[in-house]
Design a protein around this motif. Sequence first.
Motif, PDB file in Angstrom:
ATOM      1  N   ARG A 124      -2.657   2.216  -4.513  1.00 58.54           N
ATOM      2  CA  ARG A 124      -2.447   3.644  -4.220  1.00 58.54           C
ATOM      3  C   ARG A 124      -3.808   4.210  -3.846  1.00 58.54           C
ATOM      4  NH1 ARG A 124      -2.005   6.725  -8.175  1.00 58.54           N
ATOM      5  NH2 ARG A 124      -2.537   5.332  -9.871  1.00 58.54           N
ATOM      6  N   PHE A 125      -3.841   5.160  -2.959  1.00 56.76           N
ATOM      7  CA  PHE A 125      -5.138   5.757  -2.610  1.00 56.76           C
ATOM      8  C   PHE A 125      -4.908   7.186  -2.127  1.00 56.76           C
ATOM      9  CE2 PHE A 125      -5.216   6.096   2.031  1.00 56.76           C
ATOM     10  CZ  PHE A 125      -4.043   5.434   2.351  1.00 56.76           C
ATOM     11  N   ASP A 126      -6.003   7.946  -2.063  1.00 58.53           N
ATOM     12  CA  ASP A 126      -5.939   9.318  -1.524  1.00 58.53           C
ATOM     13  C   ASP A 126      -6.602   9.323  -0.156  1.00 58.53           C
ATOM     14  OD1 ASP A 126      -4.890  10.251  -3.955  1.00 58.53           O
ATOM     15  OD2 ASP A 126      -6.875  10.638  -4.791  1.00 58.53           O
ATOM     16  N   TYR A 127      -5.917   9.872   0.849  1.00 57.37           N
ATOM     17  CA  TYR A 127      -6.547   9.990   2.167  1.00 57.37           C
ATOM     18  C   TYR A 127      -7.820  10.824   2.023  1.00 57.37           C
ATOM     19  CZ  TYR A 127      -1.587   9.304   3.411  1.00 57.37           C
ATOM     20  OH  TYR A 127      -0.292   8.863   3.475  1.00 57.37           O
ATOM     21  N   ARG A 128      -8.764  10.656   2.952  1.00 54.40           N
ATOM     22  CA  ARG A 128      -9.962  11.510   2.934  1.00 54.40           C
ATOM     23  C   ARG A 128      -9.556  12.987   2.965  1.00 54.40           C
ATOM     24  NH1 ARG A 128     -12.976   9.125   7.972  1.00 54.40           N
ATOM     25  NH2 ARG A 128     -11.007   8.041   8.218  1.00 54.40           N
ATOM     26  N   VAL A 134       0.866  -1.186   0.000  1.00 56.39           N
ATOM     27  CA  VAL A 134       0.000   0.000   0.000  1.00 56.39           C
ATOM     28  C   VAL A 134       0.898   1.230   0.000  1.00 56.39           C
ATOM     29  CG1 VAL A 134      -1.676   1.333   1.338  1.00 56.39           C
ATOM     30  CG2 VAL A 134      -1.930  -1.143   1.152  1.00 56.39           C
ATOM     31  N   PHE A 135       0.653   2.137  -0.936  1.00 58.57           N
ATOM     32  CA  PHE A 135       1.434   3.376  -1.017  1.00 58.57           C
ATOM     33  C   PHE A 135       0.765   4.455  -0.156  1.00 58.57           C
ATOM     34  CE2 PHE A 135       3.861   3.264  -5.355  1.00 58.57           C
ATOM     35  CZ  PHE A 135       4.433   2.047  -5.000  1.00 58.57           C
ATOM     36  N   CYS A 136       1.563   5.122   0.647  1.00 62.11           N
ATOM     37  CA  CYS A 136       1.043   6.202   1.503  1.00 62.11           C
ATOM     38  C   CYS A 136       1.640   7.518   1.000  1.00 62.11           C
ATOM     39  CB  CYS A 136       1.446   5.975   2.951  1.00 62.11           C
ATOM     40  SG  CYS A 136       0.953   4.337   3.541  1.00 62.11           S
ATOM     41  N   GLY A 166      -6.263 -10.635  -2.616  1.00 62.58           N
ATOM     42  CA  GLY A 166      -6.016 -11.917  -1.947  1.00 62.58           C
ATOM     43  C   GLY A 166      -4.578 -12.104  -1.476  1.00 62.58           C
ATOM     44  N   VAL A 167      -3.768 -11.071  -1.504  1.00 62.94           N
ATOM     45  CA  VAL A 167      -2.367 -11.238  -1.070  1.00 62.94           C
ATOM     46  C   VAL A 167      -2.329 -11.533   0.430  1.00 62.94           C
ATOM     47  CG1 VAL A 167      -1.284  -9.822  -2.852  1.00 62.94           C
ATOM     48  CG2 VAL A 167      -2.093  -8.731  -0.756  1.00 62.94           C
ATOM     49  N   GLU A 168      -1.282 -12.221   0.850  1.00 65.59           N
ATOM     50  CA  GLU A 168      -1.179 -12.586   2.271  1.00 65.59           C
ATOM     51  C   GLU A 168      -0.078 -11.827   2.992  1.00 65.59           C
ATOM     52  OE1 GLU A 168      -1.686 -16.797   3.312  1.00 65.59           O
ATOM     53  OE2 GLU A 168      -2.078 -17.082   1.177  1.00 65.59           O
ATOM     54  N   SER A 169       0.876 -11.338   2.239  1.00 64.33           N
ATOM     55  CA  SER A 169       1.953 -10.558   2.872  1.00 64.33           C
ATOM     56  C   SER A 169       1.813  -9.104   2.450  1.00 64.33           C
ATOM     57  CB  SER A 169       3.314 -11.083   2.442  1.00 64.33           C
ATOM     58  OG  SER A 169       3.460 -12.404   2.877  1.00 64.33           O
ATOM     59  N   ILE A 170       1.750  -8.225   3.444  1.00 62.15           N
ATOM     60  CA  ILE A 170       1.466  -6.817   3.148  1.00 62.15           C
ATOM     61  C   ILE A 170       2.567  -5.920   3.690  1.00 62.15           C
ATOM     62  CG2 ILE A 170      -0.117  -4.887   3.627  1.00 62.15           C
ATOM     63  CD1 ILE A 170      -1.668  -6.691   2.097  1.00 62.15           C
ATOM     64  N   GLY A 171       2.926  -4.934   2.899  1.00 61.98           N
ATOM     65  CA  GLY A 171       3.868  -3.922   3.362  1.00 61.98           C
ATOM     66  C   GLY A 171       3.340  -2.536   3.037  1.00 61.98           C
ATOM     67  N   LEU A 172       3.974  -1.532   3.629  1.00 67.53           N
ATOM     68  CA  LEU A 172       3.599  -0.144   3.350  1.00 67.53           C
ATOM     69  C   LEU A 172       4.809   0.589   2.775  1.00 67.53           C
ATOM     70  CD1 LEU A 172       1.781   0.767   6.715  1.00 67.53           C
ATOM     71  CD2 LEU A 172       0.717  -0.029   4.591  1.00 67.53           C
ATOM     72  N   LEU A 173       4.540   1.455   1.799  1.00 69.90           N
ATOM     73  CA  LEU A 173       5.590   2.331   1.290  1.00 69.90           C
ATOM     74  C   LEU A 173       5.113   3.769   1.485  1.00 69.90           C
ATOM     75  CD1 LEU A 173       7.555   2.056  -2.054  1.00 69.90           C
ATOM     76  CD2 LEU A 173       6.569   4.217  -1.348  1.00 69.90           C
ATOM     77  N   GLY A 174       5.866   4.540   2.252  1.00 73.03           N
ATOM     78  CA  GLY A 174       5.440   5.914   2.527  1.00 73.03           C
ATOM     79  C   GLY A 174       6.475   6.926   2.074  1.00 73.03           C
ATOM     80  N   LEU A 219       3.251   8.444   8.634  1.00 74.22           N
ATOM     81  CA  LEU A 219       1.927   7.855   8.846  1.00 74.22           C
ATOM     82  C   LEU A 219       1.975   6.331   8.713  1.00 74.22           C
ATOM     83  CD1 LEU A 219      -0.170  10.416   6.747  1.00 74.22           C
ATOM     84  CD2 LEU A 219      -0.118  10.266   9.231  1.00 74.22           C
ATOM     85  N   ALA A 220       2.733   5.866   7.705  1.00 74.20           N
ATOM     86  CA  ALA A 220       2.870   4.423   7.499  1.00 74.20           C
ATOM     87  C   ALA A 220       3.527   3.786   8.720  1.00 74.20           C
ATOM     88  CB  ALA A 220       3.713   4.158   6.247  1.00 74.20           C
TER      89      ALA A 220
END
Lengths: 292, 278
Positions: free
Chosen positions: B69-73, B37-39, B106-114, B121-122
Amino acid sequence: MEKVVSFVNKGLKMYGIVHIPDEIPVSFNNRKIGVLLLHAGRQARRGPHKFYVKVARALCEEGFYVLRYDNRGYGDSEGTENVTANEWFDDALHAIKFFSEYQSLDKLILWGLCGGSVLAIHSAANEPSKIDSLILFNLIYRPDIANSKGEFKTVYRKLLTLGFWRKFFSASPIYYIKKGYPNVKRLFKRAFCPSQFEINFEDSVIRLVDSLPNSFSLASKPTSFIFSTGDPLVGNVNEDFLGNPVWSKHLKGIPIDLSFVEGADHNFSSVEYEKAAIDKTVTIAVKRALMP
Amino acid sequence: MEEAFFFENEGHRIFGMLHYPSWESRNGSSSANVGIVFCHAFGDEAFRTHREMVVYARRLAKEGYAVLRFDYRGCGDSEGNFEDFTLKTRISDIRRAVDTLVEKSGVESIGLLGLRFGGALAAALATRDPRIEYLILWAPIVNGTKYVQFLQQSQMAHELGNFGKVISTRKRITEKLASSGTFDLMANIISQEVYKELLSFNPWKTSNRYPKHILIIGIEGDSHKASSLRALKEAYPNAETTLIKEKQFWFDKINQNPSNLYETTSQWLRSILHDFRQ
């Protein structure tokens, strides 16, 4: 409601957001009126400080359908940044077709900022039957400032004034140098030792700006020009635009109105300037919508 | 393949773009079960760096990862106004984005990139959410107070450059916050709540929980890089920290992708893949 949409041009997927009003005002006579936002070159559909998002939401509140999308190579759209302004023009034509058909619009207004205003005029000339009118912010109307050399000379002319340096030293000079130097260097490089991509891109921009007066009279659409008085790229509108013999010849006979946002910069980047630009947009668009 | 859509968090619509791993790279690849997930960065830094994040998301998808990728509220295409949301709501949005990535891919391993403040925040979520197995921080903001100073300086430089005068001195900002509860940061309205949150924001304090794999990339020329990296190394002893030569692309638009940053990150990701569920 806001919906994600996409259309394909030359095999590239262009992304955008359509704003759909909850209801159409009675004064619109049941007509679906759309506004297509054409973003400034090298920006994207959100814009700095979400400017285009705010413009779109304000228009939608008043009952307009709005599409804002990313030109190829920018925002979420596919393609590389190695583009020409002609390709963006082609994207604009596709966006007009897509939006008109997707929402079955009865009337379409084109709204542009800077390079987006340039695209709006050429698009209206190319598709006059589909376009009702134009709302153009900070139109680049002079070919001599439509490239990096012109921008460099215009924007950095202020470096030669005493007033600038007085203000400079009274503010935060070290930070300003740090932040400003890379920008000056980059613009200087683009202006005086450009890459082949930059040469091609700027040639295409100059050609489009050069042929603007002709396209404007071909389109012959009611147009509102809005300029920021604090934008060095705008120049002296009375002398360089209205007083220019080529422009004045092509403006003749076409209903135009001209207004200013006092003190504003190119992108309306303060709450006050942004609000003024949005208010003007809504007022003009509603006025156009009420016309038969 | 890509999918642009809205998902919901706490009653608000959030814009997201999911980049599915390409089929070619999925075949026999160990990255096929890994999501990121991109922050994005804060305020107009997010606007200036949007394309760099898009280009890297597409590259990672080609390398076999699922990227959201997403935009914060209140940001980008997501619902709401910038001033109506806080740092807490942004962290909540990242958590919801992680849920969405898991549900859709359906992925099982998750990471964050900030990136920049997105990194802070990440990190804040990574210390609380056990699903986060790895963390990548690009030029992260380490000190909230210093970041507020940086934002104020940016505003002053912007005003001087564009309007020919400085309006937002520190004193005036404080007065404005006291009188109206907000201040104008290049037409992004900073609320008093966000201002206070920024000043005290410190996700780096010692935590009982942090991801097993952490990559922190500093950019040469970024004024806070050396002290930032030292501070982060103390907070995360297991982190791999590296300083690379790269353009500070959050300052201004460059017509060149930060390829060193991309390459360093992709290489590191390949080096930790063996640890993830296949």
